[in-house]
Design an enzyme around this catalytic site. Structure first.
Site, PDB file in Angstrom:
ATOM      1  CE1 TYR A 226       0.648   1.161   3.977  1.00 15.68           C
ATOM      2  CE2 TYR A 226       0.533  -0.526   4.051  1.00 15.68           C
ATOM      3  CZ  TYR A 226       0.793  -0.022   4.958  1.00 15.68           C
ATOM      4  OH  TYR A 226       1.006   0.495   6.192  1.00 15.68           O
ATOM      5  CB  CYS A 227       1.736   3.855  -1.568  1.00 12.39           C
ATOM      6  SG  CYS A 227       0.490   3.645  -3.236  1.00 12.39           S
ATOM      7  CB  THR A 228       0.291   8.627  -0.314  1.00 10.94           C
ATOM      8  OG1 THR A 228       0.853   8.985   0.937  1.00 10.94           O
ATOM      9  CG2 THR A 228      -0.590   9.628   0.231  1.00 10.94           C
TER      10      THR A 228
END
Length: 318
Positions: A226-228
């Site tokens: 996951y990332c922003t």
């Protein structure tokens, strides 16, 4: 600066009848207008003066990125923010009133000069207490997110997992949960039991993956990342697929998880760092009182849209 605002401000107070902001001259073909996909939290204010932040990206082959830059300069005149354009696509964040964002998003999707390249792009919108940006920048870059590995096609991404299914996925024992952000972002907030690869620059992430890839394969692990907002995961997962790794990614990133899951705090510790003057959001997409040291210099050591040059430190409200 927004019309009617002067100096450095944390709230914009132009009159609703102020018409000094230039209108968007949109070139549209004689065809059905494509609808815009906007995901957002419920507004905390019904004021037409409220400021909203809109984040978006799309991996798509652009034949003439320089022409896209010129057109975006025109379309973003009333707004503030930062947009990166490369041959591989677009990555941007803009801010303004809901009315101005509506006009820009419709133009980006439907403008004839952009040839429908950005149809289907998703905009993630949140309301602001602090003006996120001071001015508008549209820049031509070699990559819209700098993985540093040539030949990676970000459109050939891994397996997208919806927020509801993500909660189930990360609870499974054969899943390695990777935080695909810089280490200072992880320290400010992260999913329960996520691994911090301890990188200070997105370009360092592939090295961490290469060091552990054989171990994960030998143990029959699946990788969930996951990332922003999703863009870093899309490009990384496209590269990891070429290495023979089964990769899952959170659809729309952390921000989409916060928008879609009212009880996101069940899975999340802390806050989510954002690359603008707001610094951080909570799981309800509300701006927190966290500030960056030294105060009011939130961009020191941070370049545009996700790359850090020096470790960041924060001052949380007590």
């Amino acid at each position: 600066m927004y019309p009617g605002c002067r100096g450095r401000v944390t709230a914009c107070r132009w009159a609703p009848n102020d018409r000094r902001a230039p209108s968007l001259a949109v070139s549209t073909p004689q065809q059905k207008v494509i609808e815009v996909n906007v995901q957002h939290t419920p507004p905390g204010s019904t004021s037409p003066d409220a400021i909203w932040h809109s984040a978006f990206y799309k991996f798509v082959a652009l034949d003439d990125p320089d022409a896209v830059v010129v057109r975006l300069h025109d379309l973003t005149q009333p707004l503030t923010g930062s947009i990166l354009v490369a041959a591989e696509g677009i990555n941007g964040m803009v801010a303004g009133s809901a009315e101005l964002l509506d006009a820009f998003e419709l133009a980006l999707v439907n403008d004839a000069l952009l040839a429908g390249k950005f149809a289907g792009i998703v905009f993630k919108r949140s309301e602001c207490k602090t003006i996120p940006f001071r001015k508008m920048k549209v820049r031509r870059k070699a990559e819209i997110v700098p993985l540093g590995i040539a030949g990676v096609d970000g459109s050939k991404t891994g397996i997208n997992v919806s927020p509801a299914d993500w909660r189930k996925l990360i609870a499974e024992e054969d899943v390695v949960l990777l935080d695909n952000r810089n280490s200072f972002e992880y320290r400010l907030g992260h999913f329960h039991h996520a691994i911090d690869p301890h990188v200070t620059n997105f370009r360092d992430f592939p090295k961490y993956v290469e060091e552990h890839l054989d171990e994960w394969k030998a143990e029959g692990k699946r990788v969930a990342m996951y990332c922003t907002g999703g863009i870093r995961c899309e490009k990384t997962s496209a590269w990891m697929k070429d290495l023979g790794m089964e990769v899952y990614q959170l659809e729309g990133g952390i921000l989409n998880y916060f928008i879609q899951m009212p009880d996101a705090d069940k899975d999340w510790d802390g806050e989510c760092f954002v690359f603008d003057n707001r610094i951080a959001l909570d799981t309800h997409m509300h701006e927190t009182d966290t500030t960056r040291r030294p105060p009011h210099r939130c961009c020191r050591g941070i370049s545009e849209l996700g790359v850090t040059r020096t470790p960041a430190t924060f001052r949380r409200a007590r």
